[in-house]
Design a protein around this motif. Sequence first.
Motif, PDB file in Angstrom:
ATOM      1  N   ASP A 270       0.820  -1.213   0.000  1.00  0.00           N
ATOM      2  CA  ASP A 270       0.000   0.000   0.000  1.00  0.00           C
ATOM      3  C   ASP A 270       0.858   1.269   0.000  1.00  0.00           C
ATOM      4  O   ASP A 270       0.490   2.286  -0.598  1.00  0.00           O
ATOM      5  CB  ASP A 270      -0.936   0.017   1.209  1.00  0.00           C
ATOM      6  CG  ASP A 270      -1.972  -1.100   1.170  1.00  0.00           C
ATOM      7  OD1 ASP A 270      -2.199  -1.654   0.082  1.00  0.00           O
ATOM      8  OD2 ASP A 270      -2.537  -1.412   2.236  1.00  0.00           O
ATOM      9  N   ASN A 272       3.938   1.516  -1.189  1.00  0.00           N
ATOM     10  CA  ASN A 272       4.926   1.517  -2.283  1.00  0.00           C
ATOM     11  C   ASN A 272       6.366   1.475  -1.765  1.00  0.00           C
ATOM     12  O   ASN A 272       7.247   2.173  -2.292  1.00  0.00           O
ATOM     13  CB  ASN A 272       4.725   2.732  -3.197  1.00  0.00           C
ATOM     14  CG  ASN A 272       3.419   2.682  -3.955  1.00  0.00           C
ATOM     15  OD1 ASN A 272       2.990   1.613  -4.385  1.00  0.00           O
ATOM     16  ND2 ASN A 272       2.770   3.817  -4.104  1.00  0.00           N
ATOM     17  N   LEU A 421      -6.166   4.915  -4.272  1.00  0.00           N
ATOM     18  CA  LEU A 421      -5.122   5.905  -4.577  1.00  0.00           C
ATOM     19  C   LEU A 421      -5.657   7.332  -4.476  1.00  0.00           C
ATOM     20  O   LEU A 421      -5.402   8.179  -5.342  1.00  0.00           O
ATOM     21  CB  LEU A 421      -4.522   5.679  -5.962  1.00  0.00           C
ATOM     22  CG  LEU A 421      -3.801   4.341  -6.186  1.00  0.00           C
ATOM     23  CD1 LEU A 421      -3.274   4.262  -7.613  1.00  0.00           C
ATOM     24  CD2 LEU A 421      -2.666   4.154  -5.182  1.00  0.00           C
ATOM     25  N   ALA A 424      -3.761  10.895  -5.222  1.00  0.00           N
ATOM     26  CA  ALA A 424      -2.661  10.507  -6.107  1.00  0.00           C
ATOM     27  C   ALA A 424      -3.195  10.394  -7.534  1.00  0.00           C
ATOM     28  O   ALA A 424      -4.411  10.360  -7.756  1.00  0.00           O
ATOM     29  CB  ALA A 424      -2.072   9.172  -5.662  1.00  0.00           C
ATOM     30  N   GLU A 427      -6.579   7.761  -9.475  1.00  0.00           N
ATOM     31  CA  GLU A 427      -7.598   7.459  -8.471  1.00  0.00           C
ATOM     32  C   GLU A 427      -8.703   6.608  -9.090  1.00  0.00           C
ATOM     33  O   GLU A 427      -9.076   6.774 -10.254  1.00  0.00           O
ATOM     34  CB  GLU A 427      -8.189   8.756  -7.927  1.00  0.00           C
ATOM     35  CG  GLU A 427      -9.253   8.558  -6.858  1.00  0.00           C
ATOM     36  CD  GLU A 427      -9.793   9.873  -6.332  1.00  0.00           C
ATOM     37  OE1 GLU A 427     -10.769   9.841  -5.555  1.00  0.00           O
ATOM     38  OE2 GLU A 427      -9.240  10.944  -6.695  1.00  0.00           O
TER      39      GLU A 427
END
Length: 454
Positions: A270, A272, A421, A424, A427
């Motif tokens: 989640d 990264n 996301l 970001a 999405e």
Amino acid sequence: MSVDTLRGTVASLMGRARDDLAELVSFRSVANADVEPPEECAKAAEWVIDAFSDAGLGDMTASPTPDGSQAVHGYAPGPPGSPTVLLYCHYDVQPPLGADVWRTPIWELTEVDGRWHGRGTADCKGNIVMHLTALRALREENGGFPCSIKLIAEGSEEQGTGGLEAFVPENAELLRADAILVCDTGNFAVGVPTLTTTLRGMTSVDIRLHALSSAMHSGMFGGPAPDPVLGLIQLLATLHDEHGNTTVDGLDATQKWTGVDYPAEQFRVDANVLDGVSLMGDGTVADLLWARPSATVLGIDIPSVASSSAAVQASASARVSLRLPPGVTGAAAQDALVDHLRSRVPWRMHCEIERVAVGDPFVGTLSGPAFEAMKSAMEDAFKHPMTTEGQGGSIPLCNVFAETFPAAEIMLLGVEEPKCLIHAPNESVDPGEIEKTALAEALFLSRYAASRGQ
């Protein structure tokens, strides 16, 4: 009305939900005139007024707030003596943050692998559509609502400029309710019904170290000349121990989280985290994320590598943020952070600290008739036990709700989950989350009214 009957009704409305979300996503409603025209937020606000009027709410209108945004609100009375539930959402969105990294059109709802993509699909326009779907399902099944419904839709949440926080106390009777559903969070994972029961508070400060009246040649003066960049590095390093635990004087960093577990491997995905890189801190991810304070260096002002020269700098500055669990106020944590930094300034450098922002943590409802009705509704809608989680981000409005309506049960839920996301590029939302959360909300409204004798 059975659960299966209502489930079928909600399912039959999902085509309309998709159309609604497609219209909403098309509005570039970033509440920042430097990014998108203000008319885009105005169009989104008007759409919300029309949509909820059509869904059965009356007196739908938009009122100005102190930051210039429009708060959309409306009301539908329930049977005499029934409880009142306030539904919250926001229609503004984050900026796209780089059109070149979006894999689908930013302002156009696009389906990819079963998910609906576009800015705002989850945060928070997906929650607007979820509310609409729940209300339409109840009207279709019952011809009306089992309790009184109020709506408040915010127009500047992503900017953090406090328009609605100021509006709520000044319009307390307009929004007063027995239960408040803050629908701007979501589930721990797709299909896992989750209430967000705590929100981190936050505080931030800017610190600047001065040591020289001007930058000086590092070959001629480096060594004895006090180096503010090095001093700042040493100072910031005291905010954590060698394991990465936050170590601010006066702040407890040993608390435990008692809700849902957050597996470390899932967190790595989640967040990264690159292969081979270790996570920070001792304890579980949930402990570190939701139960303990965490210090972050948000930015540093020093020359970039590209623009650097052979010089000892005259000064250096940084912005430091603390995220706070329940149990400590934002003001107390800010005092602790300032004292910690001042006490560790190296080489007697001149130090300036500016207090930038402060916000208290929040604890949501963990018991009561609304909580019990929501628990059973979520579990029946998702066919899965309900769990609880914390959230790292702050929602100052929740504390305003709690202070203005101390008797109200306040619960945080919604359609957002890690794969969305939010904030970001790329999405997206899982339409199944909209469908099941809408069913849960419809069941909740019916069961909460019934628990109050309606």
